[in-house]
Design a protein around this motif. Sequence first.
Motif, PDB file in Angstrom:
ATOM      1  N   ILE A 210      33.849  56.972  32.058  1.00  0.00           N
ATOM      2  CA  ILE A 210      35.188  57.465  32.358  1.00  0.00           C
ATOM      3  C   ILE A 210      36.143  56.302  32.640  1.00  0.00           C
ATOM      4  CG2 ILE A 210      34.675  57.853  34.813  1.00  0.00           C
ATOM      5  CD1 ILE A 210      36.685  60.158  34.748  1.00  0.00           C
ATOM      6  N   LEU A 211      35.646  55.257  33.269  1.00  0.00           N
ATOM      7  CA  LEU A 211      36.503  54.098  33.526  1.00  0.00           C
ATOM      8  C   LEU A 211      36.872  53.404  32.224  1.00  0.00           C
ATOM      9  CD1 LEU A 211      34.803  52.545  36.697  1.00  0.00           C
ATOM     10  CD2 LEU A 211      36.650  54.228  36.568  1.00  0.00           C
ATOM     11  N   ASP A 212      35.902  53.247  31.337  1.00  0.00           N
ATOM     12  CA  ASP A 212      36.167  52.606  30.049  1.00  0.00           C
ATOM     13  C   ASP A 212      37.160  53.426  29.229  1.00  0.00           C
ATOM     14  OD1 ASP A 212      34.329  50.650  30.723  1.00  0.00           O
ATOM     15  OD2 ASP A 212      32.696  51.535  29.553  1.00  0.00           O
ATOM     16  N   ASN A 213      36.952  54.740  29.205  1.00  0.00           N
ATOM     17  CA  ASN A 213      37.822  55.598  28.397  1.00  0.00           C
ATOM     18  C   ASN A 213      39.234  55.680  28.970  1.00  0.00           C
ATOM     19  OD1 ASN A 213      35.054  57.892  27.785  1.00  0.00           O
ATOM     20  ND2 ASN A 213      35.608  56.020  26.723  1.00  0.00           N
ATOM     21  N   ALA A 215      40.669  53.375  30.827  1.00  0.00           N
ATOM     22  CA  ALA A 215      41.295  52.066  30.628  1.00  0.00           C
ATOM     23  C   ALA A 215      41.887  51.959  29.227  1.00  0.00           C
ATOM     24  CB  ALA A 215      40.281  50.950  30.870  1.00  0.00           C
ATOM     25  N   THR A 216      41.168  52.463  28.237  1.00  0.00           N
ATOM     26  CA  THR A 216      41.647  52.401  26.853  1.00  0.00           C
ATOM     27  C   THR A 216      42.954  53.156  26.679  1.00  0.00           C
ATOM     28  OG1 THR A 216      39.406  52.163  25.959  1.00  0.00           O
ATOM     29  CG2 THR A 216      41.098  52.980  24.460  1.00  0.00           C
ATOM     30  N   VAL A 217      43.010  54.411  27.166  1.00  0.00           N
ATOM     31  CA  VAL A 217      44.232  55.199  26.967  1.00  0.00           C
ATOM     32  C   VAL A 217      45.371  54.711  27.855  1.00  0.00           C
ATOM     33  CG1 VAL A 217      43.031  57.237  26.117  1.00  0.00           C
ATOM     34  CG2 VAL A 217      43.389  56.981  28.576  1.00  0.00           C
ATOM     35  N   ILE A 218      45.070  54.219  29.044  1.00  0.00           N
ATOM     36  CA  ILE A 218      46.119  53.696  29.918  1.00  0.00           C
ATOM     37  C   ILE A 218      46.777  52.477  29.280  1.00  0.00           C
ATOM     38  CG2 ILE A 218      46.533  52.505  32.109  1.00  0.00           C
ATOM     39  CD1 ILE A 218      44.573  54.500  33.391  1.00  0.00           C
ATOM     40  N   HIS A 219      45.990  51.597  28.675  1.00  0.00           N
ATOM     41  CA  HIS A 219      46.564  50.447  27.970  1.00  0.00           C
ATOM     42  C   HIS A 219      47.483  50.917  26.844  1.00  0.00           C
ATOM     43  CE1 HIS A 219      44.635  47.202  30.052  1.00  0.00           C
ATOM     44  NE2 HIS A 219      43.407  47.623  29.782  1.00  0.00           N
ATOM     45  N   GLU A 220      47.053  51.926  26.101  1.00  0.00           N
ATOM     46  CA  GLU A 220      47.871  52.448  24.995  1.00  0.00           C
ATOM     47  C   GLU A 220      49.172  53.047  25.524  1.00  0.00           C
ATOM     48  OE1 GLU A 220      45.426  55.268  23.014  1.00  0.00           O
ATOM     49  OE2 GLU A 220      44.076  53.771  22.128  1.00  0.00           O
ATOM     50  N   TRP A 221      49.074  53.827  26.604  1.00  0.00           N
ATOM     51  CA  TRP A 221      50.265  54.468  27.147  1.00  0.00           C
ATOM     52  C   TRP A 221      51.233  53.437  27.724  1.00  0.00           C
ATOM     53  CZ3 TRP A 221      46.604  58.455  29.836  1.00  0.00           C
ATOM     54  CH2 TRP A 221      46.239  59.433  28.899  1.00  0.00           C
ATOM     55  N   LYS A 222      50.705  52.413  28.345  1.00  0.00           N
ATOM     56  CA  LYS A 222      51.578  51.375  28.885  1.00  0.00           C
ATOM     57  C   LYS A 222      52.283  50.611  27.770  1.00  0.00           C
ATOM     58  CE  LYS A 222      49.870  50.307  33.482  1.00  0.00           C
ATOM     59  NZ  LYS A 222      49.547  49.192  34.402  1.00  0.00           N
ATOM     60  N   GLN A 223      51.594  50.392  26.662  1.00  0.00           N
ATOM     61  CA  GLN A 223      52.221  49.724  25.531  1.00  0.00           C
ATOM     62  C   GLN A 223      53.376  50.534  24.962  1.00  0.00           C
ATOM     63  OE1 GLN A 223      49.060  48.883  22.759  1.00  0.00           O
ATOM     64  NE2 GLN A 223      48.200  47.224  24.013  1.00  0.00           N
ATOM     65  N   ASN A 224      53.338  51.843  25.179  1.00  0.00           N
ATOM     66  CA  ASN A 224      54.440  52.712  24.755  1.00  0.00           C
ATOM     67  C   ASN A 224      55.593  52.720  25.760  1.00  0.00           C
ATOM     68  OD1 ASN A 224      53.037  53.486  22.449  1.00  0.00           O
ATOM     69  ND2 ASN A 224      52.116  55.278  23.452  1.00  0.00           N
ATOM     70  N   GLY A 225      55.456  51.937  26.828  1.00  0.00           N
ATOM     71  CA  GLY A 225      56.513  51.838  27.826  1.00  0.00           C
ATOM     72  C   GLY A 225      56.449  52.873  28.922  1.00  0.00           C
ATOM     73  N   GLU A 226      55.319  53.546  29.062  1.00  0.00           N
ATOM     74  CA  GLU A 226      55.202  54.594  30.073  1.00  0.00           C
ATOM     75  C   GLU A 226      54.816  54.014  31.434  1.00  0.00           C
ATOM     76  OE1 GLU A 226      52.470  57.580  28.766  1.00  0.00           O
ATOM     77  OE2 GLU A 226      53.334  57.693  26.754  1.00  0.00           O
ATOM     78  N   HIS A 227      55.288  54.673  32.473  1.00  0.00           N
ATOM     79  CA  HIS A 227      54.824  54.412  33.834  1.00  0.00           C
ATOM     80  C   HIS A 227      53.640  55.341  34.089  1.00  0.00           C
ATOM     81  CE1 HIS A 227      58.420  52.024  34.697  1.00  0.00           C
ATOM     82  NE2 HIS A 227      59.106  52.994  34.107  1.00  0.00           N
ATOM     83  N   ILE A 228      52.620  54.835  34.783  1.00  0.00           N
ATOM     84  CA  ILE A 228      51.380  55.581  34.961  1.00  0.00           C
ATOM     85  C   ILE A 228      51.094  55.813  36.447  1.00  0.00           C
ATOM     86  CG2 ILE A 228      48.895  55.655  34.534  1.00  0.00           C
ATOM     87  CD1 ILE A 228      50.516  55.737  31.965  1.00  0.00           C
ATOM     88  N   THR A 240      36.388  47.730  46.192  1.00  0.00           N
ATOM     89  CA  THR A 240      35.232  46.943  45.767  1.00  0.00           C
ATOM     90  C   THR A 240      34.675  47.482  44.454  1.00  0.00           C
ATOM     91  OG1 THR A 240      33.692  48.372  46.991  1.00  0.00           O
ATOM     92  CG2 THR A 240      34.565  46.438  48.148  1.00  0.00           C
ATOM     93  N   GLY A 241      33.752  46.749  43.893  1.00  0.00           N
ATOM     94  CA  GLY A 241      32.945  47.233  42.784  1.00  0.00           C
ATOM     95  C   GLY A 241      33.706  47.504  41.507  1.00  0.00           C
ATOM     96  N   LYS A 242      33.197  48.471  40.764  1.00  0.00           N
ATOM     97  CA  LYS A 242      33.718  48.754  39.423  1.00  0.00           C
ATOM     98  C   LYS A 242      35.117  49.355  39.450  1.00  0.00           C
ATOM     99  CE  LYS A 242      29.159  49.221  37.317  1.00  0.00           C
ATOM    100  NZ  LYS A 242      28.198  50.100  36.599  1.00  0.00           N
ATOM    101  N   LEU A 247      40.919  48.742  38.217  1.00  0.00           N
ATOM    102  CA  LEU A 247      42.323  48.639  38.607  1.00  0.00           C
ATOM    103  C   LEU A 247      42.924  47.308  38.164  1.00  0.00           C
ATOM    104  CD1 LEU A 247      42.199  50.207  42.199  1.00  0.00           C
ATOM    105  CD2 LEU A 247      43.092  51.251  40.103  1.00  0.00           C
ATOM    106  N   GLU A 248      42.149  46.253  38.294  1.00  0.00           N
ATOM    107  CA  GLU A 248      42.636  44.947  37.862  1.00  0.00           C
ATOM    108  C   GLU A 248      42.835  44.916  36.350  1.00  0.00           C
ATOM    109  OE1 GLU A 248      39.596  42.455  39.402  1.00  0.00           O
ATOM    110  OE2 GLU A 248      40.455  42.344  41.430  1.00  0.00           O
ATOM    111  N   ASP A 249      41.896  45.498  35.618  1.00  0.00           N
ATOM    112  CA  ASP A 249      41.966  45.493  34.159  1.00  0.00           C
ATOM    113  C   ASP A 249      43.165  46.274  33.643  1.00  0.00           C
ATOM    114  OD1 ASP A 249      40.970  45.122  31.429  1.00  0.00           O
ATOM    115  OD2 ASP A 249      40.450  47.246  31.509  1.00  0.00           O
ATOM    116  N   THR A 250      43.523  47.356  34.324  1.00  0.00           N
ATOM    117  CA  THR A 250      44.642  48.190  33.886  1.00  0.00           C
ATOM    118  C   THR A 250      45.951  47.811  34.576  1.00  0.00           C
ATOM    119  OG1 THR A 250      43.985  49.828  35.562  1.00  0.00           O
ATOM    120  CG2 THR A 250      43.185  50.167  33.303  1.00  0.00           C
ATOM    121  N   ASP A 251      45.920  46.760  35.404  1.00  0.00           N
ATOM    122  CA  ASP A 251      47.097  46.303  36.138  1.00  0.00           C
ATOM    123  C   ASP A 251      47.674  47.421  36.988  1.00  0.00           C
ATOM    124  OD1 ASP A 251      48.970  44.450  36.996  1.00  0.00           O
ATOM    125  OD2 ASP A 251      50.391  44.925  35.385  1.00  0.00           O
TER     126      ASP A 251
END
Length: 265
Positions: A210-213, A215-228, A240-242, A247-251
């Motif tokens: 679920i984290l991987d999936n 992260a993928t769509v959040i990156h796509e939505w952010k590239q479209n200029g959306e606030h998340i 901590t942990g994963k 959170l770091e990976d998706t900014d």
Amino acid sequence: LTEQSRQRSLTGRSAQHPRMSDETLWEIWGHIMGKKGADIMRLGFQNFNGFSSQFNDPVDDSVRQWITDNEFDIFGVSEMNLWWHALPAALQFRERIREWWDSGTVQSVFDYNRHDKRDAVKKKKTQYGGTAQISRNAAALRQIEQGTDPEGLGRWCWQLYQGKNNSLLRVITAYRPNFKDSDQAQTVYIQQLKRFLELGQINREPRQAILDNLATVIHEWKQNGEHIVLMMDANEDVRTGKIKTFLEDTDMRDVVMAIHGNNAP
């Protein structure tokens, strides 16, 4: 602006929680929710540990009252714990909330594991997991799209809003399964693991998937200029942990701790 609060059990301090006994009092950690001010959109999220499969259950009314009294514009729910396919039309999620507020002032989306066809689930009408999200009043009027987990597992749902100057806000409600009691047949973890195995994805682990999936769509939505905004029962300490890595990976950041510090309960 968003407001959110967490609570910590204490004795003899702060205001009493309405569901607690006289011996146990609560201290609020975060903002104290009061009357909502002008130009504020209030988001809420809670795991109610399941809705009822019966008519006229007081749980429904308590959820409606909680959302109404606290003036939530957008409210997410995790672990609906129902196999909706087995319920009559009048008990479907949208039909339930149709009676809660004035017609035309509400938009909703929900999902559950649509691949689970076990006899026990059909008989009891209970299926652990699922997510839902409700938009009310101005938020409902500004909604332009909605959607769910594309894998049909009910892991998340979302609504997309358009604001001034065509700004876009996507709010997501998600549930990440707990590994606890993973040997039991009906847990969310086992449901998802079973589905992955059916697809031949033997190395796919539900909590990481679920984290991987996402992260993928959040990156796509952010590239479209959306606030998340992500409202998730992560079943893990976000410091901590994963989850921290996610959170770091998706900014992204936990907005409550960003304002109130890391000494959360």
